[in-house]
Motif scaffolding. Structure first.
Motif, mmCIF file in Angstrom:
data_model
loop_
_atom_site.group_PDB
_atom_site.id
_atom_site.type_symbol
_atom_site.label_atom_id
_atom_site.label_comp_id
_atom_site.label_asym_id
_atom_site.label_seq_id
_atom_site.Cartn_x
_atom_site.Cartn_y
_atom_site.Cartn_z
ATOM 1 N N ILE A 10 12.423 2.073 -2.154
ATOM 2 C CA ILE A 10 11.832 3.038 -3.089
ATOM 3 C C ILE A 10 11.102 4.140 -2.325
ATOM 4 N N VAL A 11 10.328 3.756 -1.323
ATOM 5 C CA VAL A 11 9.591 4.738 -0.532
ATOM 6 C C VAL A 11 10.558 5.646 0.228
ATOM 7 N N THR A 33 5.763 10.902 -6.070
ATOM 8 C CA THR A 33 7.157 10.935 -5.594
ATOM 9 C C THR A 33 7.898 9.653 -5.954
ATOM 10 N N ALA A 34 7.289 8.500 -5.681
ATOM 11 C CA ALA A 34 7.936 7.240 -6.042
ATOM 12 C C ALA A 34 8.030 7.098 -7.554
ATOM 13 N N ALA A 35 7.055 7.636 -8.266
ATOM 14 C CA ALA A 35 7.112 7.591 -9.726
ATOM 15 C C ALA A 35 8.339 8.343 -10.243
ATOM 16 N N ARG A 36 8.642 9.482 -9.633
ATOM 17 C CA ARG A 36 9.838 10.248 -10.031
ATOM 18 C C ARG A 36 11.110 9.460 -9.721
ATOM 19 N N THR A 87 13.111 11.005 0.976
ATOM 20 C CA THR A 87 14.340 11.791 1.153
ATOM 21 C C THR A 87 14.613 12.734 -0.012
ATOM 22 N N ARG A 88 14.218 12.343 -1.211
ATOM 23 C CA ARG A 88 14.481 13.186 -2.375
ATOM 24 C C ARG A 88 13.412 14.255 -2.571
ATOM 25 N N TYR A 117 0.810 -1.209 0.000
ATOM 26 C CA TYR A 117 0.000 0.000 0.000
ATOM 27 C C TYR A 117 0.848 1.267 0.000
ATOM 28 N N LEU A 118 1.925 1.264 0.781
ATOM 29 C CA LEU A 118 2.734 2.482 0.897
ATOM 30 C C LEU A 118 3.419 2.821 -0.430
ATOM 31 N N LEU A 119 3.922 1.807 -1.120
ATOM 32 C CA LEU A 119 4.516 2.037 -2.436
ATOM 33 C C LEU A 119 3.456 2.557 -3.404
ATOM 34 N N ALA A 120 2.284 1.958 -3.373
ATOM 35 C CA ALA A 120 1.208 2.409 -4.242
ATOM 36 C C ALA A 120 0.810 3.848 -3.932
#
Length: 484
Positions: free
Chosen positions: A328-329, A270-273, A334-335, A260-263
């Motif tokens: 990834i999360v 953010t994760a997509a970037r 952080t980024r 869920y958190l990754l989704a």
């Protein structure tokens, strides 16, 4: 004593009738795509119990086959083996649903849930300051009609128990019962809610932590409450973990948690970037979705026409994506902390103020990894209801309940701001602040960690209506005292 028992029994009966109007109107219970997974996992649990008592090893867990229960309900005796065993679909709730189903059709599950909620309300309402029977009847009638509580009682999902855990924590924390029987009743409700739905655990922990911080000066006086509540939560957590281990032992496959958190971070962008920057160099299994971005969290998990989601790919890739979720999360946080904070705040506000039940009117498509033949009878029965034949418009109900929810929340907030002028009692202040806090925490959990769906707010919206009624009754009592 006998008179008290008779009054409570009468109230429970009246409450049940008030809470099952959606069942009468729809003519059957309401299914949701997740219902199939709950029922399957519960069926497996019943087979495990049966094997334990008979000494004959059931093939249900090992091969996910349905035996006596499926046959007794008119279904086939076996179903296809799913690719993976998903987490978050409690076998305990599924077993409860199958147990109630054994006494009749899907409607008996609704009646069982209505009876459970009626018992909760008949014990809780006096602790909320609503002691007169006629006041309790009017309160339950209002909650049933102008909030989605009765609707979720008719849905074969454990969502209705999320509100129960909030009520139980409140009663134990602020209204610690003097005798063991009511204490055990509320602890049992916390345990059941946690075993039925993992969201109840996180909500209860956060709610208890906030209440402890708010009452830190009287912590020593409430240590028994804290220890008891945390013990029930810990037992519920251990029960869920033990079930996962039992499934792994019986099937040879570990329970696969849903990422869920990754989704959520993919949906927030953010994760997509991060994946666009790191793929394919980092070799993430999630890189297979990069060409499909942007995706919502639900599209990533469950797919859409023309897109294969996480739950539809091969088991090894599913597991790999779950394993790489945290790096990834972490990279996304952080980024791009500012973007994630902004999106999370937006999601929280959206979740708090948005309510709808529209999605329950979609055509019933149970979990694709199940052999739906086992549930044909249930699906046909559910699709005979007025909701699925479009004779009962959920859009209208959503609008009505959304308006009443916003009005109730606004009333509660205004009453808390002007509590001294309105002369609100300490108990009413505790009820209103706890219910409002629970709504905010639920919105934060779903908006930050889960999916952004109106049904998540709808399932506990009745807490706002209850708080508003408690405040209104308290204000009227105050005015009556002033006049007298």
């Amino acid at each position: 004593m006998q008179k008290s028992i008779m009054i409570r029994s009468t109230l429970v009966t009246i409450f049940v009738f008030l809470l099952i109007w959606p069942l009468a109107l729809n003519r059957t219970a309401i299914l949701y795509p997740d219902t199939g997974r709950y029922l399957m996992n519960g069926l497996n649990l019943w087979h495990a119990i049966d094997a334990r008592h008979t000494g004959v090893r059931s093939t249900s867990l090992a091969g996910n086959t349905a035996g006596a229960i499926g046959a007794s309900q008119g279904g086939p005796t076996s179903v296809a083996k799913p690719k993976v065993t998903l987490g978050g679909r409690s076998p305990y709730y599924g077993a409860f649903a199958w147990g109630a189903r054994a006494f009749g059709g899907l409607g008996t599950i609704t009646i069982a849930q209505a009876l459970w909620l009626a018992l909760v309300l008949v014990v809780a309402l006096p602790e909320f300051g609503l002691r007169r029977p006629h006041t309790q009847i009017v309160t339950v009638a209002a909650i049933s009609m102008i909030s989605p509580l009765a609707f979720f009682i008719d849905v074969i999902m454990p969502d209705v128990f999320i509100g129960v855990v909030v009520v139980a924590v409140f009663v134990l924390w602020y209204r610690w019962p003097r005798t063991w029987m009511p204490r055990l009743w509320w602890l049992f409700n916390i345990l059941a809610a946690v075993l039925f739905h993992t969201s109840a655990l996180l909500l209860a922990v956060l709610l208890l932590a906030c209440l402890a911080l708010a009452e830190h000066r009287s912590w020593q006086n409430r240590r028994h409450q804290a220890i008891s509540i945390f013990s029930a939560l810990a037992i519920g957590l251990c029960g869920s973990v033990a079930m996962d281990l039992a499934i792994k032992h019986a099937t040879g496959r570990a329970v696969t948690p849903i990422p869920y958190l990754l989704a959520r971070t993919i949906g927030d962008g953010t994760a997509a970037r991060v994946l666009r920057e790191d793929c394919p160099a980092r070799g993430y299994a999630t890189c297979r979705f990069v060409n499909q971005f942007p995706l919502t969290e639900n599209e990533f998990l469950w797919g859409r026409p023309g897109l294969v989601g996480w739950n539809q790919i091969d088991p090894s890739s599913e597991t790999a994506i779950v394993r790489e979720q945290w790096p990834i999360v972490f990279a996304a946080l952080t980024r791009y902390p500012g973007q994630q904070l902004s999106r999370s705040a937006h999601n929280l506000v959206w979740m708090f103020f948005t309510l709808d039940v529209d999605e329950f009117g979609y055509s019933i498509k149970l979990d694709h990894s199940l052999d739906n033949k086992l549930f044909d009878a249930q699906r046909i029965e559910a699709e005979s209801g007025r909701i699925y034949s479009q004779h009962l418009t959920l859009r209208l109900l959503s609008v009505i309940w959304h308006i009443t929810y916003i009005v109730a929340v606004s009333f509660v907030i205004v009453a808390l701001l002007f509590r001294r002028r309105l002369r609100i009692s300490r108990l009413t202040l505790q009820v209103a602040s706890t219910m409002l806090l629970a709504l905010v925490l639920s919105a934060a959990i779903q908006g930050v960690l889960g999916g952004v769906w109106g049904r998540y707010t709808a399932r506990i919206a009745w807490l706002a209506i209850l708080a508003a009624i408690v405040i209104a009754v308290d204000i009227l009592r105050g005015r009556t005292r002033s006049l007298s």
